[in-house]
Every structure is written in structure tokens, then in C-alpha cells.
Write a protein that holds these residues in place. Structure first.
Motif, PDB file in Angstrom:
ATOM      1  N   UNK A  37     -48.891  12.160   1.152  1.00 40.44           N
ATOM      2  CA  UNK A  37     -48.802  12.245   2.607  1.00 40.44           C
ATOM      3  C   UNK A  37     -50.181  12.117   3.245  1.00 40.44           C
ATOM      4  N   UNK A  38     -51.180  12.732   2.622  1.00 37.60           N
ATOM      5  CA  UNK A  38     -52.530  12.719   3.184  1.00 37.60           C
ATOM      6  C   UNK A  38     -53.151  11.330   3.174  1.00 37.60           C
ATOM      7  N   UNK A  39     -52.735  10.476   2.240  1.00 42.09           N
ATOM      8  CA  UNK A  39     -53.343   9.146   2.136  1.00 42.09           C
ATOM      9  C   UNK A  39     -52.586   8.073   2.919  1.00 42.09           C
ATOM     10  N   UNK A  40     -51.446   8.410   3.489  1.00 44.07           N
ATOM     11  CA  UNK A  40     -50.642   7.402   4.186  1.00 44.07           C
ATOM     12  C   UNK A  40     -51.433   6.696   5.275  1.00 44.07           C
ATOM     13  N   UNK A  41     -52.119   7.465   6.111  1.00 44.08           N
ATOM     14  CA  UNK A  41     -52.811   6.872   7.251  1.00 44.08           C
ATOM     15  C   UNK A  41     -54.207   6.378   6.888  1.00 44.08           C
ATOM     16  N   UNK A  42     -54.693   6.701   5.698  1.00 47.13           N
ATOM     17  CA  UNK A  42     -56.003   6.199   5.292  1.00 47.13           C
ATOM     18  C   UNK A  42     -55.886   4.870   4.560  1.00 47.13           C
TER      19      UNK A  42
END
Length: 322
Positions: A37-42
Motif C-alpha cells: 500500500x505504501x508503494x502504490x503512489x511512489x
């Protein structure tokens, strides 16, 4: 200017008999879900005209909502006016758009008839919360009666709340029977099952509750009422998206998803759309299968779109409140 037209509805979910073996041995790696989830927008970014397009899409997938204790018919009529025309005319003109509306308007059952009249002829559906929203701690016959009341007054969609205790106790047959009865009471209205994921304690419970609700005939699964201590989060939404994908692989049925509560910014709107695209595909970027339960983010989306057109941020007082 090109017009934006509503897409035909996805076929209703007929449900299946309760299948415990579809989820009883499920394991969820919580740290891995949080990392994903934390890497989705990165891993994926959208800028300029692409960002504007994603934000416009968020508007058409939004359930514009008022669920306050001091709601009045006039407030609902104002909300419906915003749903019919969610962006200022000069922004629509600058983007070359016409006919943009929100995905639905969501209100309490007693205000459904007001919303139906205000939206007559627009094609914007009216959704109603029901079944003792937000806690759901009412006798089942009264909860079903509330659904029938909302449907009788013209609601196109019903957002029900489940009994959280059934999930916490692992009483899956009770949860299945409850949702199935609610689904029957909805008749032609689509059922959106609110899982209140902030109350379910574990991501395993979130997956299991999602699967049972879909087996019982839910047309959408929804994260939250917006009234819990913790509402929509990306890790919870990821787990629910995986449940949607697994159910679809077994049944061929496409079920909708609605995150709600805790989302306030244009950045949030893009993050949840990225999740949908990467986990479920482009079909879940359309209002038939995706809704955002976050009215407060509309103001920020409008500000970002005006900035895209003019290079300047307008004062919030320039935009009509949702």
C-alpha cells in the motif's frame, strides 16, 4: 463540448451458497500488505493533464454524501445541486467537458424522497444508508423495514451496515443470512455492504467479511461508515480488492468497491484510483464498480483543477461547498 454519459450497470450479484472453504484458511501478511500500500503512489505518478483527467474521473465516481444529525431538506437540495454540477462552469469550459455529475447522492432514509425529486431527470442515483446506520445494533426486522422504507421512497442504492459481532465471533452463517435477507429486501436497488473495517481488528477478518458479504449477494463492498475511529486505509482497501479479485475468479462476477471516510484530498482520490487500476483493472475506474465516499475531497479536487488551468490556487470561498 463532449458529453460524459453514464455507463450501463454491471449485472447484479446473484450470490452463491455460503462457502467456508473459500476463506476459512486465508492468511494475510500484514507487513507485506502495508508495504504494498505504501508503494502504490511512489511507483506510479500522474502529472499535468493526466492528473486532471484522474481527478475528473474521481468526481464522476464520488458518492456526494450528507449524514449529519442536523440534515435538512434544504441541505439535501443544495447537495443535489452540487451533484448535478460538481465543478464550476469555468473549470468545465477550460477542460472541454459537459454533463459531468457525481456517481450518486447518499442521504438518510427520511430524506430520500427529497433527493429523488431534486435529481429527477439527471440520471444521478440516490443512495440511502439503512439498517441502523452507523452501528447497526437494531433488531433485524427493524433494519429490514428501514431498507423497505428507503426503497419505497425511491432509493436506487442501499448502503447497509453489518453486525460486527458476527465477524468478531466468527459466526459466518449468521453474517451470511443477515446480508442475504437485506439483499432480498433491497429488491431492484443495489446493495452496498459496509464492513466497518476499523472495528474488525484484523486484515484476515476484513478478507473473510468481504467474501461472506459477496457470497450473500452484495453488489458493492464498502470499507466504513465514516463514523469509526479508523476509516478507509490503503492496506484495508488492498485486502478488500484482493477479495474482490478472488471472488470474481471463482464466480465470474464483478463486484464494486467503495472506500469511505478519512479521505480528504485530491491526492487521496488519485491514490485509491491507482490501487483500483493496479489490483483490479480499468473496469474499476468507472462508477458502476467504484465509488468514493468522501464529499470533503471535492473542494480540494476543484482547487487542483483550477490550478491546472490557471496556474493559481483559488481561495476556498470561490468554490461552492459540497
Amino acid at each position: 463540448m463532449p458529453e460524459i454519459h453514464a455507463l450501463p450497470n454491471i449485472a447484479r450479484n446473484p450470490g452463491v451458497p455460503l462457502q467456508l472453504d473459500w476463506f476459512d484458511q486465508i492468511a494475510v501478511n500484514t507487513p507485506a500488505a502495508e508495504r504494498r500500500a505504501a508503494t502504490l503512489t511512489t511507483r506510479r505518478t500522474v502529472k499535468k493533464e493526466w492528473q486532471a483527467a484522474w481527478l475528473v474521473n474521481a468526481v464522476r465516481c464520488m458518492d456526494l454524501t450528507t449524514l449529519a444529525g442536523d440534515d435538512t431538506p434544504e441541505r439535501v437540495r443544495r447537495l443535489c445541486a452540487k451533484a448535478r454540477s460538481p465543478l464550476a462552469d469555468h473549470i468545465l469550459d477550460g477542460l472541454g467537458l459537459a454533463g459531468l455529475t457525481t456517481g450518486a447522492v447518499c442521504v438518510y432514509p427520511t430524506l430520500v424522497s427529497t433527493a429523488v425529486k431534486a435529481l429527477d431527470g439527471t440520471g444521478v442515483p440516490v443512495a440511502s444508508v439503512a439498517t441502523g446506520f452507523p452501528a447497526g445494533l437494531m433488531p433485524l426486522n427493524l433494519r429490514l423495514a428501514e431498507i423497505l422504507y428507503a426503497v419505497d421512497h425511491g432509493a436506487d442504492e442501499i448502503d447497509i451496515v453489518i453486525t460486527r459481532a458476527h465477524v468478531l465471533d466468527g459466526n459466518w452463517s449468521a453474517l451470511y443470512d443477515e446480508v442475504a435477507e437485506m439483499r432480498e429486501a433491497c429488491g431492484a436497488a443495489h446493495l452496498k455492504a459496509i464492513l466497518a473495517t476499523g472495528d474488525l481488528k484484523t486484515l484476515r477478518n476484513v478478507y473473510k467479511a468481504s467474501m461472506v458479504a459477496m457470497q450473500a449477494g452484495a453488489d458493492f463492498i464498502k470499507t466504513s461508515t465514516g463514523k469509526e475511529g479508523v476509516n478507509a486505509t490503503l492496506p484495508v482497501s488492498l485486502v478488500m480488492a484482493r477479495a474482490l479479485r478472488d471472488y470474481g475468479a471463482r464466480t465470474g462476477q464483478k463486484i464494486g468497491f467503495k472506500p469511505a471516510g478519512g479521505m480528504k484530498t485530491a491526492k487521496d482520490a488519485i491514490a485509491w484510483q491507482i490501487l483500483m487500476k493496479e489490483e483490479l483493472g480499468d473496469d474499476w475506474l468507472k462508477p458502476d464498480l467504484f465509488r468514493l465516499g468522501a464529499s470533503s475531497m471535492l473542494a480540494d479536487i476543484e482547487r487542483q483543477l483550477e490550478h491546472h488551468l490557471t496556474g493559481r490556487y483559488a481561495a476556498s470561498s470561490r468554490h461552492a461547498i459540497a
